[in-house]
Design a protein around this motif. Structure first.
Motif, short mmCIF file in Angstrom:
data_model
loop_
_atom_site.label_atom_id
_atom_site.label_comp_id
_atom_site.label_asym_id
_atom_site.label_seq_id
_atom_site.Cartn_x
_atom_site.Cartn_y
_atom_site.Cartn_z
N THR A 153 0.61 -0.85 0.18
CA THR A 153 0.05 0.37 -0.31
C THR A 153 1.21 1.23 -0.08
O THR A 153 2.22 1.04 0.75
N SER A 154 0.05 2.33 -0.15
CA SER A 154 1.17 3.35 -0.30
C SER A 154 1.81 3.68 1.25
O SER A 154 3.04 4.33 1.69
N ALA B 260 3.33 10.13 -5.85
CA ALA B 260 2.81 9.24 -4.51
C ALA B 260 1.77 10.38 -4.03
O ALA B 260 1.53 11.07 -4.09
N PRO B 261 1.06 8.71 -3.07
CA PRO B 261 -0.50 9.41 -3.04
C PRO B 261 0.16 9.59 -1.19
O PRO B 261 0.93 9.69 -0.78
N LEU B 262 -0.75 10.45 -1.06
CA LEU B 262 -0.46 11.50 0.20
C LEU B 262 -0.66 9.74 0.98
O LEU B 262 -1.61 9.47 1.15
N ALA C 33 -0.87 17.05 10.93
CA ALA C 33 -1.07 15.10 10.89
C ALA C 33 0.63 14.83 10.18
O ALA C 33 0.59 13.64 10.24
N ALA C 34 0.72 14.73 9.29
CA ALA C 34 1.92 14.80 8.43
C ALA C 34 3.17 13.96 9.31
O ALA C 34 3.39 13.35 10.27
N LEU C 35 3.54 15.28 10.50
CA LEU C 35 4.14 15.20 11.45
C LEU C 35 4.20 14.64 12.82
O LEU C 35 4.64 13.29 13.28
N ARG C 36 3.22 14.25 13.23
CA ARG C 36 2.56 13.17 13.96
C ARG C 36 2.24 11.82 14.05
O ARG C 36 2.74 11.16 14.58
N ASP C 37 1.68 11.76 12.64
CA ASP C 37 1.32 10.16 12.52
C ASP C 37 2.63 10.03 10.69
O ASP C 37 1.86 8.82 11.25
N GLY C 38 2.53 10.69 10.40
CA GLY C 38 2.64 10.16 8.93
C GLY C 38 4.25 9.55 8.82
O GLY C 38 4.94 9.23 8.20
N GLY C 39 4.95 9.34 10.65
CA GLY C 39 5.80 8.91 10.27
C GLY C 39 6.69 7.63 9.62
O GLY C 39 7.49 7.54 8.68
N GLY C 40 5.67 6.61 9.50
CA GLY C 40 5.54 5.01 8.82
C GLY C 40 5.49 5.30 7.18
O GLY C 40 7.04 4.47 6.70
N TRP C 41 4.99 6.07 7.02
CA TRP C 41 4.81 6.70 5.56
C TRP C 41 6.03 7.00 5.24
O TRP C 41 6.42 7.06 4.21
N LEU C 42 6.59 7.94 5.86
CA LEU C 42 7.98 8.72 5.79
C LEU C 42 8.45 7.86 5.62
O LEU C 42 9.51 7.82 4.62
N ASP C 43 8.60 6.57 6.15
CA ASP C 43 10.48 5.65 6.36
C ASP C 43 9.80 5.31 5.32
O ASP C 43 11.48 5.02 4.77
#
Ligand SMILES: Cc1ncc(COP(=O)(O)O)c(C=O)c1O
Length: 385
Positions: free
Chosen positions: A2-3, A41-43, A278-288
């Motif tokens: 997944t994304s 990439a998708p958001l 939301a990105a900074l708080r909960d988007g760490g997995g997506w960033l990795d």
């Protein structure tokens, strides 16, 4: 897959061509766009949820509160072991470039010089030039890193031109992808102090540091207390269309911060702020997952260039998703991107706009699918036949 596990392996060219942002609309439909720093990439899921819920609530007014600064402070603590972002030393700004203008306006006089490390992100020239301030260039070394002797000299020249000079540092560096080390940054701070130069650091690419390198926040190094950082989640999570950023003052720069007009703090997009939080708080997995994909893309690009365009020199960057290609051996003149575009129908960023040292180079955006990295190289090679 997944994304959230492989963000750069989700979208097809047909899907991407439906986008209406600069990357997908600046050129005709037969051109493959590899220029502006947008991500194919998708958001991240948490970002989509935050925006969708805000729109459902009709929550589209002005921004309020300190959630962005708090999310950034926590992110810096978790990712960089840096505990130095105090919420009361921050202001929100609409985007990084306008934040830089606000900071320069409070730390410099109208005619004081601003030092930049060329080649560098082209709007540094435009934004500083627009304020009427002269630029002093301190070219990077041939290794793509800050040359401290050259910087020392540029600081000296800048200090001669006016009493309140500044240094606009790009960290990590666009376009070379260099990630400045703690030692380098401490040396920068010492030099700046010696010459009375104030440091403003653009850390928009900070979350985009790949395996093998480590990001050091400028404000964490000794001697950086009167510096400013301007930072945003926009580059790493592809949120440029949802304008929001933060300017952070070092502990000895709070009086300057206080002179930035209060309305600036309310000028980002409120939906943007919600998305960035939301990105900074909960988007760490997506960033990795994004960083892992980018690591593969930089290796893929090196391999494909070696195979199809061996005369192009590419030192894979430690950070950002931008690849700085030295095309001088191809004999295409100052602006090889013009030939790639005209004859290969692939749009790279032209090297000369990055200032001295940019001639003969082009910048390739790796924030895309492996298929499009390969197609980009194929088109570049095709332009030479
Ligand atoms: C180094 C750097 N600074 C600033 C920006 C633009 O940021 P913003 O849209 O927040 O002004 C970019 C965009 O690619 C960038 O690479």
């Amino acid at each position: 897959m997944t994304s959230e596990t492989t963000p750069l392996r989700q979208l097809t060219l047909d899907q991407l061509r439906k986008r209406t942002s600069e990357k997908w609309r600046a050129h005709p439909g037969d051109v493959l766009p590899m220029f502006v720093a947008e991500l194919d990439a998708p958001l991240a899921g948490p970002v989509v949820d935050a925006i969708t819920e805000a729109v459902r609530r009709g929550d589209t007014g002005y921004p309020a509160g300190t959630a962005y600064a708090e999310a950034l402070a926590n992110f810096a603590r978790d990712r960089w072991d840096f505990d130095g972002i105090a919420v009361d030393r921050t202001t929100m700004v609409p985007d990084v470039m306008s934040g830089i203008v606000e900071v320069l306006d409070v730390i410099c006089g109208r005619t004081d010089a601003v030092v930049v490390n060329c080649p560098v992100y082209a709007p540094f020239y435009q934004v500083v030039g627009r304020t009427g301030r002269p630029i002093e260039e301190a070219p990077l070394g041939t290794d793509g890193r800050i040359d401290m002797t050259v910087l020392d000299d540029a600081f000296r020249r800048a200090a001669r031109r006016g009493s309140r000079p500044a240094y606009l540092l790009c960290s990590p560096h666009n376009p070379t992808g260099s990630v400045h080390t703690a030692d380098e940054l401490a040396e920068v701070a010492a030099l700046a102090d010696r010459h009375g130069v104030r440091v403003v650091v653009d850390e928009i690419h900070a979350p985009l540091v790949l395996a093998g390198a480590r990001f050091t926040p400028y404000l964490s190094v000794p001697g950086a207390e009167n510096g400013f950082s301007v930072i945003s989640a926009s580059k790493a999570w592809n949120l440029a269309g949802l304008k929001a950023a933060v300017a952070v003052a070092g502990p000895a720069a709070v009086d300057d911060l206080a002179r930035i007009p209060a309305w600036v703090n309310e000028s980002p997009s409120h939906v943007g702020v919600l998305a960035h939080v939301a990105a900074l708080r909960d988007g760490g997995g997506w960033l990795d997952a994004l960083l892992a994909d980018l690591d593969e893309n930089r290796r893929l690009l090196a391999r494909l260039l070696a195979e199809h365009l061996p005369a192009v020199r590419y030192r894979p960057g430690e950070g950002t998703y931008l690849a700085w290609l030295d095309c001088r051996a191809l004999g295409l003149g100052d602006d090889p991107a013009a030939t790639f575009l005209e004859r290969g129908r692939v749009a790279l960023s032209p090297g000369p706009v990055f200032g001295t040292g940019g001639a003969g180079h082009a910048r390739f955006n790796l924030g895309t699918t492996p298929e499009l990295v390969a197609e980009g190289v194929r088109r570049m090679a095709g332009a030479l036949t």
